[in-house]
Design a protein around this motif. Structure first.
Motif, PDB file in Angstrom:
ATOM      1  N   LEU A  26       0.836  -1.204   0.000  1.00 26.14           N
ATOM      2  CA  LEU A  26       0.000   0.000   0.000  1.00 26.14           C
ATOM      3  C   LEU A  26       0.869   1.251   0.000  1.00 26.14           C
ATOM      4  O   LEU A  26       0.654   2.179  -0.779  1.00 26.14           O
ATOM      5  CB  LEU A  26      -0.869  -0.021   1.262  1.00 26.14           C
ATOM      6  CG  LEU A  26      -2.204   0.694   1.207  1.00 26.14           C
ATOM      7  CD1 LEU A  26      -3.117   0.004   0.218  1.00 26.14           C
ATOM      8  CD2 LEU A  26      -2.850   0.690   2.580  1.00 26.14           C
ATOM      9  N   VAL A  27       1.892   1.227   0.865  1.00 22.78           N
ATOM     10  CA  VAL A  27       2.785   2.382   0.976  1.00 22.78           C
ATOM     11  C   VAL A  27       3.563   2.562  -0.317  1.00 22.78           C
ATOM     12  O   VAL A  27       3.694   3.669  -0.839  1.00 22.78           O
ATOM     13  CB  VAL A  27       3.741   2.213   2.184  1.00 22.78           C
ATOM     14  CG1 VAL A  27       4.798   3.305   2.184  1.00 22.78           C
ATOM     15  CG2 VAL A  27       2.960   2.219   3.482  1.00 22.78           C
ATOM     16  N   MET A  28       4.067   1.438  -0.878  1.00 25.81           N
ATOM     17  CA  MET A  28       4.843   1.536  -2.110  1.00 25.81           C
ATOM     18  C   MET A  28       3.960   1.979  -3.268  1.00 25.81           C
ATOM     19  O   MET A  28       4.380   2.768  -4.101  1.00 25.81           O
ATOM     20  CB  MET A  28       5.517   0.199  -2.410  1.00 25.81           C
ATOM     21  CG  MET A  28       6.771   0.019  -1.575  1.00 25.81           C
ATOM     22  SD  MET A  28       7.381  -1.649  -1.575  1.00 25.81           S
ATOM     23  CE  MET A  28       7.931  -1.822  -3.236  1.00 25.81           C
ATOM     24  N   ALA A  29       2.735   1.500  -3.281  1.00 26.30           N
ATOM     25  CA  ALA A  29       1.814   1.901  -4.346  1.00 26.30           C
ATOM     26  C   ALA A  29       1.582   3.402  -4.277  1.00 26.30           C
ATOM     27  O   ALA A  29       1.537   4.089  -5.286  1.00 26.30           O
ATOM     28  CB  ALA A  29       0.502   1.149  -4.217  1.00 26.30           C
ATOM     29  N   SER A  30       1.459   3.924  -3.060  1.00 24.06           N
ATOM     30  CA  SER A  30       1.190   5.358  -2.926  1.00 24.06           C
ATOM     31  C   SER A  30       2.398   6.158  -3.395  1.00 24.06           C
ATOM     32  O   SER A  30       2.260   7.244  -3.932  1.00 24.06           O
ATOM     33  CB  SER A  30       0.837   5.705  -1.485  1.00 24.06           C
ATOM     34  OG  SER A  30       1.974   5.610  -0.674  1.00 24.06           O
ATOM     35  N   ALA A  31       3.603   5.600  -3.184  1.00 21.94           N
ATOM     36  CA  ALA A  31       4.792   6.312  -3.633  1.00 21.94           C
ATOM     37  C   ALA A  31       4.876   6.285  -5.156  1.00 21.94           C
ATOM     38  O   ALA A  31       5.288   7.248  -5.789  1.00 21.94           O
ATOM     39  CB  ALA A  31       6.033   5.674  -3.029  1.00 21.94           C
ATOM     40  N   GLU A  79      -0.986  10.299  -7.475  1.00 19.11           N
ATOM     41  CA  GLU A  79      -2.374  10.739  -7.328  1.00 19.11           C
ATOM     42  C   GLU A  79      -3.064  10.032  -6.171  1.00 19.11           C
ATOM     43  O   GLU A  79      -4.160  10.384  -5.781  1.00 19.11           O
ATOM     44  CB  GLU A  79      -3.146  10.456  -8.625  1.00 19.11           C
ATOM     45  CG  GLU A  79      -2.872  11.494  -9.686  1.00 19.11           C
ATOM     46  CD  GLU A  79      -3.640  11.174 -10.946  1.00 19.11           C
ATOM     47  OE1 GLU A  79      -4.872  11.144 -10.874  1.00 19.11           O
ATOM     48  OE2 GLU A  79      -3.004  10.929 -11.974  1.00 19.11           O
ATOM     49  N   TRP A  80      -2.409   8.968  -5.675  1.00 17.10           N
ATOM     50  CA  TRP A  80      -3.018   8.199  -4.604  1.00 17.10           C
ATOM     51  C   TRP A  80      -2.069   8.188  -3.422  1.00 17.10           C
ATOM     52  O   TRP A  80      -1.119   7.427  -3.392  1.00 17.10           O
ATOM     53  CB  TRP A  80      -3.298   6.775  -5.089  1.00 17.10           C
ATOM     54  CG  TRP A  80      -4.352   6.085  -4.304  1.00 17.10           C
ATOM     55  CD1 TRP A  80      -5.657   5.961  -4.648  1.00 17.10           C
ATOM     56  CD2 TRP A  80      -4.198   5.430  -3.043  1.00 17.10           C
ATOM     57  NE1 TRP A  80      -6.325   5.286  -3.672  1.00 17.10           N
ATOM     58  CE2 TRP A  80      -5.468   4.944  -2.676  1.00 17.10           C
ATOM     59  CE3 TRP A  80      -3.136   5.226  -2.186  1.00 17.10           C
ATOM     60  CZ2 TRP A  80      -5.690   4.261  -1.492  1.00 17.10           C
ATOM     61  CZ3 TRP A  80      -3.352   4.542  -0.998  1.00 17.10           C
ATOM     62  CH2 TRP A  80      -4.621   4.072  -0.670  1.00 17.10           C
ATOM     63  N   ALA A  81      -2.298   9.074  -2.470  1.00 13.84           N
ATOM     64  CA  ALA A  81      -1.367   9.161  -1.348  1.00 13.84           C
ATOM     65  C   ALA A  81      -2.128   9.069  -0.040  1.00 13.84           C
ATOM     66  O   ALA A  81      -3.285   9.464   0.051  1.00 13.84           O
ATOM     67  CB  ALA A  81      -0.601  10.465  -1.420  1.00 13.84           C
ATOM     68  N   LEU A  82      -1.454   8.523   0.975  1.00 15.16           N
ATOM     69  CA  LEU A  82      -2.093   8.411   2.284  1.00 15.16           C
ATOM     70  C   LEU A  82      -2.038   9.738   3.039  1.00 15.16           C
ATOM     71  O   LEU A  82      -2.966  10.110   3.728  1.00 15.16           O
ATOM     72  CB  LEU A  82      -1.385   7.337   3.121  1.00 15.16           C
ATOM     73  CG  LEU A  82      -1.663   5.889   2.741  1.00 15.16           C
ATOM     74  CD1 LEU A  82      -0.749   4.973   3.521  1.00 15.16           C
ATOM     75  CD2 LEU A  82      -3.120   5.536   3.044  1.00 15.16           C
TER      76      LEU A  82
END
Ligand code: CU
Length: 268
Positions: free
Chosen positions: A12-17, A21-24
């Motif tokens: 999830l964290v890597m995907a956000s990086a 456009e998709w950040a926590l």
């Protein structure tokens, strides 16, 4: 199980990086005050993490050390003034420590003096109106045509093929980089809210009231936002686009806008 959840979280964290456009977390933004707001947010976040570790740590250790199977005897006291004073005083001190930098930033956020540019923003159901006070430019900013077409029922348009679906407008708010832009906000009908995360601005537009805020963008770019106050059935269809350009490009834009305005006036 634990390994699975950890891998999931890591993914999830890597995907956000990988996908900006998709950040926590909230964005750092492009103004000095958005960076300060971000730092405040992180400071409070780490305070919360530290408090969480201390409180749950003490709790878990106490539960473990004083468990029944070890023959722990329950304490018999019912009241402790000392404990109550301590657990009231410590949060008060923590809140006071947090309030000092927060107050400093909030004072800066409210300081709208000496702007280089003033724009009156009037909210409508469901679009924005921008009026540059000294430049004599004004226009409406509505949802861009491709999004309007795609959002219709049975339009046959795949929204995944529309660039910046529901986040694009026909006429963006154009401002120069490095200029102090004062925004005066009001509404023509119901309460709306002008929200652009990269500028760290979320300000209500209220009928009969003029709210003030400001920003000074340090980076050229396109920054997108949305109305952040439930304002009726098309609340989700009044995005905001701010184009920050070099000062020379801004002057050129002002000149073409003025020419267009003159043409419209002479045609009437
Ligand atoms: Cu709205």
């Amino acid at each position: 199980m634990i390994r699975k959840s950890f891998c999931g979280l890591l993914g999830l964290v890597m995907a956000s990086a990988a996908n900006a456009e998709w950040a926590l977390n909230m964005p750092k933004g492009v103004t000095d005050l958005s960076a300060e707001t971000y730092d405040l947010h992180m400071m409070v976040f780490w305070w919360c993490v530290a408090i969480g570790i201390v409180v749950f740590g003490v709790m878990i250790i106490s539960l473990f050390k004083h468990r029944k199977s070890k023959g722990a005897e329950p304490a018999t006291f019912t009241h402790s003034t000392a404990a109550e004073v301590i657990w009231t005083a410590i949060p008060v001190v923590i809140l006071l420590i947090m309030s000092v930098p927060a107050a400093e930033t909030m004072i800066k956020l409210e300081d709208t003096r000496d702007p280089d540019l003033s724009v009156v923003i009037t909210a409508y159901q469901w679009k924005w109106h921008y009026k540059y006070q000294d430049e004599g430019i004004e226009f409406y900013s509505s949802l861009a045509r491709p999004s309007v077409d795609a959002r219709r029922k049975q339009s046959g348009v795949d929204v995944n093929g529309v660039d910046n679906y529901l986040l694009d407008v026909d006429n963006a708010l154009v401002v120069p980089k490095g200029a102090k832009v004062r925004l005066l906000m009001t509404s023509n009908d119901v309460i709306h809210s002008w929200w652009v995360p990269e500028l760290a601005i979320k300000k209500d537009a209220i009928p009969g009231i003029v709210n003030e805020t400001w920003f000074k963008a340090n980076e050229v770019g396109t920054y997108r936002g949305q109305c952040a106050e439930l304002c009726g059935k098309d609340h989700g269809y009044m995005p905001i686009v701010v184009e920050v350009v070099e000062p020379e490009a801004f002057q050129a834009w002002v000149d073409t806008r003025k020419d267009d305005g003159a043409k419209v006036a002479s045609a009437q």
